[in-house]
Design an enzyme around this catalytic site. Sequence first.
Site, PDB file in Angstrom:
ATOM      1  N   GLY A 119       3.108   3.894   5.449  1.00 45.17           N
ATOM      2  CA  GLY A 119       4.088   3.500   6.457  1.00 45.17           C
ATOM      3  C   GLY A 119       4.710   2.148   6.194  1.00 45.17           C
ATOM      4  N   PRO A 153       0.840  -1.210   0.000  1.00 44.86           N
ATOM      5  CA  PRO A 153       0.000   0.000   0.000  1.00 44.86           C
ATOM      6  C   PRO A 153       0.875   1.259   0.000  1.00 44.86           C
ATOM      7  CG  PRO A 153      -0.555  -1.461   1.857  1.00 44.86           C
ATOM      8  CD  PRO A 153       0.646  -2.042   1.188  1.00 44.86           C
ATOM      9  N   ASP A 203      14.466   2.738   6.149  1.00 44.06           N
ATOM     10  CA  ASP A 203      13.521   2.075   5.232  1.00 44.06           C
ATOM     11  C   ASP A 203      14.246   1.431   4.047  1.00 44.06           C
ATOM     12  OD1 ASP A 203      11.717   3.230   6.947  1.00 44.06           O
ATOM     13  OD2 ASP A 203      10.568   4.291   5.406  1.00 44.06           O
ATOM     14  N   SER A 256       7.992   3.747  -0.978  1.00 42.85           N
ATOM     15  CA  SER A 256       8.951   4.563  -1.750  1.00 42.85           C
ATOM     16  C   SER A 256      10.368   4.012  -1.608  1.00 42.85           C
ATOM     17  CB  SER A 256       8.889   6.035  -1.345  1.00 42.85           C
ATOM     18  OG  SER A 256       9.340   6.205  -0.030  1.00 42.85           O
TER      19      SER A 256
HETATM   20  C1  MEV Z   1       9.287   6.391   8.027  1.00 43.33           C
HETATM   21  O1  MEV Z   1       8.972   5.098   7.544  1.00 43.33           O
HETATM   22  C2  MEV Z   1      10.033   6.314   9.304  1.00 43.33           C
HETATM   23  C3  MEV Z   1      10.483   7.642   9.919  1.00 43.33           C
HETATM   24  O2  MEV Z   1      11.207   7.304  11.103  1.00 43.33           O
HETATM   25  C4  MEV Z   1      11.339   8.457   8.984  1.00 43.33           C
HETATM   26  C5  MEV Z   1      12.698   7.850   8.713  1.00 43.33           C
HETATM   27  O3  MEV Z   1      13.145   6.954   9.436  1.00 43.33           O
HETATM   28  O4  MEV Z   1      13.338   8.305   7.754  1.00 43.33           O
HETATM   29  C6  MEV Z   1       9.289   8.483  10.357  1.00 43.33           C
END
Ligand code: MEV
Length: 313
Positions: free
Chosen positions: A88, A84, A135, A92
């Site tokens: 989260g 999705p 990520d 990307s």
């Molecule tokens: C995003 O998936 C996770 C955050 O901690 C940003 C990051 O780690 O770059 C919010």
Amino acid sequence: MEKKVEVSAPGKLILSGEHAVVYGKPAILTTVNRRLFVSISPSLKNEIITPESSSLAKFARDFVLKVLGREEEKLRIEISSEIPVGCGMGSSAALAVAIATTLFKYLNQPFDKEKINQIAYEIEKKQHGNASGGDNTISTYGGFLWYRKETEFLKLFKKLQFDFKRLPEFVLINNGRPKETTGEMVAGVRKLYEKERSKTERILNQIEKVTKQMLEGLNQVNHRLVKLVIKENEELLENLGVVSGFTKKMIREIEGKGGAAKICGAGGKIGRSGIILAFHPQKEILFEIAKKENLEALEVKLGEEGVKDEGED
Ligand code: MEV
């Protein structure tokens, strides 16, 4: 015959430590059995076929070709995904990792994960501004990782060898795509950090503590500890202002029925907050709550393989 190569990269979950990881705190990251596929074949013109906006894919393609000194290549890039978008689950990052790896393969470069991960990080920064690099790293290497960004040029991680057959069975509830992007959520926390430094630092330190407890809970297969820590983590994320009213209400309901849940990733403040990681000793209760709210609940496999070659023809 024309060469066509294909690669896939997995989506991710942050089990503990989102946002704090941007400030040099540790995070526990894992992959899920939802992947993004990229295939590349030669073409007379540059084309990107994707169900989503092509701007990140275009940036990623141009960036990688520049690094490899092959800007003259004309390519047809096709993207499809089971992850999705904007919720989260690292869609990307999976895109950046998969495009970089597919181009490396297509242009006969060695499958050098370190280099690919570094390039994917540069692409992530374009997308999210001040990204931690977590990520892209988990999408590249897969499994479970303890991850910490020490400085811009030193990011440390260690593979965690959990026996995931013994781990708690988490349920993911897709609370809906947030209005804000990850970049906007990260910038929002930065604003809070600059405005109320000592309060925010205290929250970030507490998140670090909770992440260490999560590590213990997972390592000892201590479901009670894991549940407790998820609840504390959520509270801290709410104090950072990254959880919407709608999402909080739903999480309170899960807690009221004896479970625990936290947002996963950047979150969202205005409407929805993306994917929620939920745990309840009787997971049917979580499915019932999701159904009542008309939301999708998913059982996912964790610790899946990182970026991989899907072959060529
Ligand atoms: C995003 O998936 C996770 C955050 O901690 C940003 C990051 O780690 O770059 C919010």
